[in-house]
Each structure stands twice: as C-alpha cells, then as structure tokens.
Design a protein around this motif. Sequence first.
Motif, PDB file in Angstrom:
ATOM      1  N   GLY A 130       0.799  -1.218   0.000  1.00 42.46           N
ATOM      2  CA  GLY A 130       0.000   0.000   0.000  1.00 42.46           C
ATOM      3  C   GLY A 130       0.824   1.257   0.000  1.00 42.46           C
ATOM      4  N   ARG A 131       2.024   1.196   0.596  1.00 38.66           N
ATOM      5  CA  ARG A 131       2.883   2.383   0.682  1.00 38.66           C
ATOM      6  C   ARG A 131       4.336   1.952   0.522  1.00 38.66           C
ATOM      7  N   LEU A 132       5.078   2.709  -0.273  1.00 38.35           N
ATOM      8  CA  LEU A 132       6.499   2.479  -0.506  1.00 38.35           C
ATOM      9  C   LEU A 132       7.246   3.758  -0.194  1.00 38.35           C
ATOM     10  N   THR A 133       8.319   3.640   0.580  1.00 37.43           N
ATOM     11  CA  THR A 133       9.188   4.786   0.866  1.00 37.43           C
ATOM     12  C   THR A 133      10.572   4.450   0.340  1.00 37.43           C
ATOM     13  N   ILE A 134      11.093   5.314  -0.537  1.00 35.44           N
ATOM     14  CA  ILE A 134      12.418   5.129  -1.119  1.00 35.44           C
ATOM     15  C   ILE A 134      13.326   6.238  -0.610  1.00 35.44           C
ATOM     16  N   ASN A 135      14.395   5.870   0.082  1.00 35.09           N
ATOM     17  CA  ASN A 135      15.413   6.829   0.520  1.00 35.09           C
ATOM     18  C   ASN A 135      16.441   6.905  -0.601  1.00 35.09           C
TER      19      ASN A 135
END
Length: 177
Positions: A130-135
């Motif tokens: 549902g949610r992806l965080t890319i640093n």
Amino acid sequence: MRHAAFLILALAAAAPATAQTRHDTNAPVNVAADHIELQDRANRAVFAGNVQVQQAEMTLRAQRIVLTYTGQIEGGNPQISRMDASGGVTVIRPDQTARSQFAVYDLNRRIITMLGAVRLTQGGSTVNGGRLTINLDSGRAVIDGSSVAGGGSGANGVQPAPNGRVTGTFAVPKRNN
C-alpha cells in the motif's frame, strides 16, 4: 511488519547491487508535459498530461505533477522543494521500477513516498503493498501493506494492499543440477 522487512531484504538480495546505489539528488530536474500552469504567488507549477520528470538516472512519470518551489532563485532557476504526482505514477531507477496511484518526492529529505496499489519490481522479483518509501541517499526501499499509518480504507481514492499485507514474488537463481 516482520514479513515486510523480510520481503524487502529478499528483494534487495535477489537484484543486482547497482539498483541500491545512491541517487544524485543535486542533479537538475527536467520536466516535460502537455500543459503547464504557473502559480507564482503560491510558489508552484502544475504540470498535466503525460508528465515526465528526469533527474540524473531517475525518471518519474504521471498524469499530473505539482512542483512546489521555495521562491529562491539559484542560477536563474527556482529551487524545487517538493513534487506531488498523481495518476498512474511510475518511478524508474536503474534496475528498479515502482508504480502507484500517488507519490510525493520531498527533495529536501531526498525521499519518495508512493501510495496506493504500490508495485516494486527489481530484476525478476516483485513486491506489492500500500505504501512504498524510497530513501534516495541510501537506496533503501520499505513497503508496508497500508496506505496510511494505522491502515487504509480506500479514502481519497487510495487503495490499500489486499488485507493490509505486503506480498511478493522473488526470482530464484538457476542451478545446474
């Protein structure tokens, strides 16, 4: 959350190390679209229709992107602080593609957050959530099953992952037996 961490680790291990390299967040941002509306008093520009943003080796595509800038000018260009993308969002990095309904690229923090029906593909492996965080500094990607903290219910058109879970399919190296 333990399952999501395992799947991300497996995805990272299954793909070439080049996909985990640092992104040049200081590179210029080039934008192309069918239409642009400048809103100078609000320090933003709205791009619509087949929008494509290019920064170094990363491409972001969407139907609509709102660029927010600080009001400061450097080298004749406004300084962008944030991009809000919607409508078939795709982020392409070397050996890695992510798709979602919405995305926010915080240029100050160097983080892209993607929401709604997220699919991350790297090599022959795919993770859905549902949610992806890319640093972008570290190359680390974290996926969870909900679109918002505490779970999502489809509010504002954002679709959570099925059953609020992260799912994945991973490539297995071919063996000579």
